[in-house]
Design an enzyme around this catalytic site. Structure first.
Site, mmCIF file in Angstrom:
data_model
loop_
_atom_site.group_PDB
_atom_site.id
_atom_site.type_symbol
_atom_site.label_atom_id
_atom_site.label_comp_id
_atom_site.label_asym_id
_atom_site.label_seq_id
_atom_site.Cartn_x
_atom_site.Cartn_y
_atom_site.Cartn_z
ATOM 1 N N CYS A 12 0.863 -1.179 0.000
ATOM 2 C CA CYS A 12 0.000 0.000 0.000
ATOM 3 C C CYS A 12 0.903 1.233 0.000
ATOM 4 O O CYS A 12 2.116 1.148 0.261
ATOM 5 C CB CYS A 12 -0.904 0.003 1.235
ATOM 6 S SG CYS A 12 0.001 0.101 2.779
ATOM 7 N N HIS A 40 5.062 -6.392 7.705
ATOM 8 C CA HIS A 40 4.827 -7.766 8.174
ATOM 9 C C HIS A 40 5.146 -8.757 7.067
ATOM 10 O O HIS A 40 4.261 -9.426 6.541
ATOM 11 C CB HIS A 40 3.374 -7.938 8.635
ATOM 12 C CG HIS A 40 3.041 -7.109 9.827
ATOM 13 N ND1 HIS A 40 1.825 -6.523 10.037
ATOM 14 C CD2 HIS A 40 3.803 -6.750 10.894
ATOM 15 C CE1 HIS A 40 1.842 -5.846 11.164
ATOM 16 N NE2 HIS A 40 3.032 -5.957 11.709
ATOM 17 N N HIS A 72 2.496 2.858 11.101
ATOM 18 C CA HIS A 72 1.467 2.814 12.145
ATOM 19 C C HIS A 72 1.482 4.049 13.039
ATOM 20 O O HIS A 72 0.541 4.268 13.796
ATOM 21 C CB HIS A 72 1.708 1.619 13.076
ATOM 22 C CG HIS A 72 1.551 0.300 12.419
ATOM 23 N ND1 HIS A 72 0.510 -0.009 11.587
ATOM 24 C CD2 HIS A 72 2.302 -0.832 12.497
ATOM 25 C CE1 HIS A 72 0.623 -1.266 11.176
ATOM 26 N NE2 HIS A 72 1.703 -1.779 11.702
ATOM 27 N N CYS A 94 2.024 6.919 8.281
ATOM 28 C CA CYS A 94 1.190 7.040 7.086
ATOM 29 C C CYS A 94 0.296 8.276 7.232
ATOM 30 O O CYS A 94 -0.312 8.485 8.294
ATOM 31 C CB CYS A 94 0.319 5.796 6.926
ATOM 32 S SG CYS A 94 -0.806 5.939 5.535
ATOM 33 N N GLU A 124 -1.086 0.937 15.768
ATOM 34 C CA GLU A 124 -1.740 2.184 15.294
ATOM 35 C C GLU A 124 -2.688 2.722 16.363
ATOM 36 O O GLU A 124 -2.707 3.922 16.656
ATOM 37 C CB GLU A 124 -2.507 1.902 13.996
ATOM 38 C CG GLU A 124 -3.281 3.123 13.510
ATOM 39 C CD GLU A 124 -4.284 2.774 12.411
ATOM 40 O OE1 GLU A 124 -3.948 1.938 11.540
ATOM 41 O OE2 GLU A 124 -5.395 3.326 12.425
ATOM 42 N N THR A 160 -7.396 2.099 10.767
ATOM 43 C CA THR A 160 -7.477 2.243 9.303
ATOM 44 C C THR A 160 -7.732 0.926 8.570
ATOM 45 O O THR A 160 -8.257 0.936 7.460
ATOM 46 C CB THR A 160 -6.177 2.856 8.741
ATOM 47 O OG1 THR A 160 -5.071 2.095 9.220
ATOM 48 C CG2 THR A 160 -6.030 4.303 9.105
ATOM 49 N N CYS A 188 -9.094 2.906 5.771
ATOM 50 C CA CYS A 188 -8.257 3.223 4.608
ATOM 51 C C CYS A 188 -8.725 2.397 3.406
ATOM 52 O O CYS A 188 -9.003 1.207 3.525
ATOM 53 C CB CYS A 188 -6.810 2.894 4.953
ATOM 54 S SG CYS A 188 -5.752 2.866 3.526
HETATM 55 FE FE1 F3S Z 1 -1.370 1.364 4.195
HETATM 56 FE FE2 F3S Z 1 -1.601 3.728 5.310
HETATM 57 FE FE3 F3S Z 1 -3.729 2.424 4.557
HETATM 58 S S1 F3S Z 1 -0.164 2.130 5.868
HETATM 59 S S2 F3S Z 1 -3.218 0.253 4.788
HETATM 60 S S3 F3S Z 1 -2.132 3.230 3.204
HETATM 61 S S4 F3S Z 1 -3.472 3.568 6.428
#
Ligand code: F3S
Length: 284
Positions: A12, A40, A72, A94, A124, A160, A188
Site C-alpha cells: 500500500c 509484516h 502505524h 502514514c 496504530e 485504518t 483506509c
Molecule cells: Fe497502508 Fe496507510 Fe492504509 S499504511 S493500509 S495506506 S493507512
C-alpha cells in the site's frame, strides 16, 4: 498457461513510503533503527536487515543516530523521548494515520470521548491513544457498544485497516443508543481495494497464488476471500513454494499479494509461474 494479476496488489502507499523514507535515511549511516518492524513480511525484513535497517522493540535497544517511526505511527511521548535522547527522527507515519490522530485530538477538544473501532493492542491504535488525554474506548464489534457508559458523547473513528462493514454496524448501534455523538470514517481504502481486486481475480481463474507473510493478517484475509471463490487457492511466501503438480489442468492462474508484500517477491512468483510448462490432465 495464462497468468493474471489482481488489478490492485502488494504494497500500500503507506508501507511503500515508509520503506523509501527508511532507505533514504540510511544514506551515510551504517544502521537505521525502526521502532517495530516496518512491514509484516519476513523476506522483506531480511532484505532491509541486510541493508542496515533494523527493528528494535524499545528505545534502549537503539543503535546509531536515527530512528524511523513506521507507518502505524507512535505516541506523542515516544517522539518526546527520542528528542530527549537527541535521536534524529524520520517520521514515516502514514498520512492516513496522521489524519486519524488529528481527528482524535479534535474530538477530545470538543468534549467527545474517543471510541476507536479496532484492536486495542494494535500499534496504530496504541499510537492514536497517545495523542489524547483522558479516557478512551477501543471496541471491536457492534455488541461492544453495550459496554460503553451512558453518560458519554462518543467520538468514533476506525483503525485504518478494520473491516468497513463492521465499522458501519458499530455506527448504527451507536446511533441507536446515543443522540449526541460524532463520527469520522477513517477506514483506509487500500485494504478494501485489495480485497475487491482479489475477489474479482478469483472469479476469473482456475487457481490463485496469494503472496505474502503467513503472519500477515491482510494476506490471510485475501487468501480467505480467494479461497471462498476459487478452491485452488495457495498462500505462499516465496516462489519456491509453488508445486507444479498443483497446476495440472490449470489454464489460467491468478496472482495477488497483501499490502505488506514487496514487488520483487511478486515478480519472482510471476516469473516462476511463467516457466512452468502447462499440463492439461493428471493421467494422460
Ligand atoms: Fe497502508 Fe496507510 Fe492504509 S499504511 S493500509 S495506506 S493507512
Amino acid at each position: 498457461m495464462e497468468i493474471l494479476r489482481a488489478e490492485v496488489l502488494g504494497f500500500c502507499f503507506g508501507v511503500r513510503r515508509a520503506i523509501e523514507l527508511a532507505e533514504a535515511a540510511l544514506c551515510g549511516e551504517k544502521v537505521v533503527n525502526t521502532l517495530g518492524p516496518l512491514v509484516h513480511n519476513p523476506q522483506e525484513i531480511s532484505r532491509l536487515n541486510a541493508e542496515g535497517i533494523r527493528a528494535v522493540n524499545s528505545l534502549d535497544e537503539l543503535e546509531g543516530e536515527t530512528a524511523v517511526i513506521r507507518a502505524h505511527g507512535a505516541r506523542l511521548e515516544t517522539f518526546a523521548q527520542l528528542r530527549a535522547r537527541a535521536v534524529r527522527i524520520v517520521d514515516a507515519t502514514c498520512p492516513f494515520v496522521t489524519k486519524s490522530q488529528g481527528i482524535a485530538q479534535t474530538f477530545a477538544l470538543q468534549g467527545y470521548t474517543l471510541v476507536i473501532v479496532g484492536h486495542p493492542d494494535h500499534p496504530e491504535v496504541q499510537g492514536i491513544l497517545g495523542y489524547i488525554r483522558g479516557g478512551a474506548y477501543v471496541i471491536a464489534h457492534p455488541e461492544d457498544v453495550a459496554g460503553l457508559p451512558d453518560d458519554i458523547r462518543p467520538g468514533v473513528i476506525a483503525q485504518t485497516t478494520v473491516n468497513e462493514q463492521t465499522f458501519l454496524e458499530v455506527i448504527d448501534t451507536i446511533a441507536a443508543r446515543y443522540t449526541d455523538f460524532a463520527v469520522q470514517n477513517t477506514v483506509c481504502s487500500a485494504t478494501r481495494e485489495r480485497q475487491d481486486a482479489a475477489r474479482q481475480l478469483a472469479t476469473q481463474v482456475d487457481a490463485v497464488y496469494v503472496v505474502g507473510g503467513r503472519h500477515s493478517s491482510n494476506t490471510n484475509r485475501l487468501a480467505e476471500i480467494c479461497g471462498s471463490v476459487c478452491p485452488k487457492t495457495f498462500l505462499i511466501e516465496t516462489a519456491e513454494e509453488i508445486d507444479p503438480a498443483d497446476l495440472i489442468g490449470v489454464d489460467r492462474v491468478g496472482v495477488t499479494a497483501g499490502a505488506s508484500t514487496p514487488d520483487w517477491l511478486i515478480a519472482q512468483v510471476t516469473e516462476r509461474l511463467r516457466k512452468i510448462e502447462p499440463v492439461r490432465t493428471a493421467n494422460p
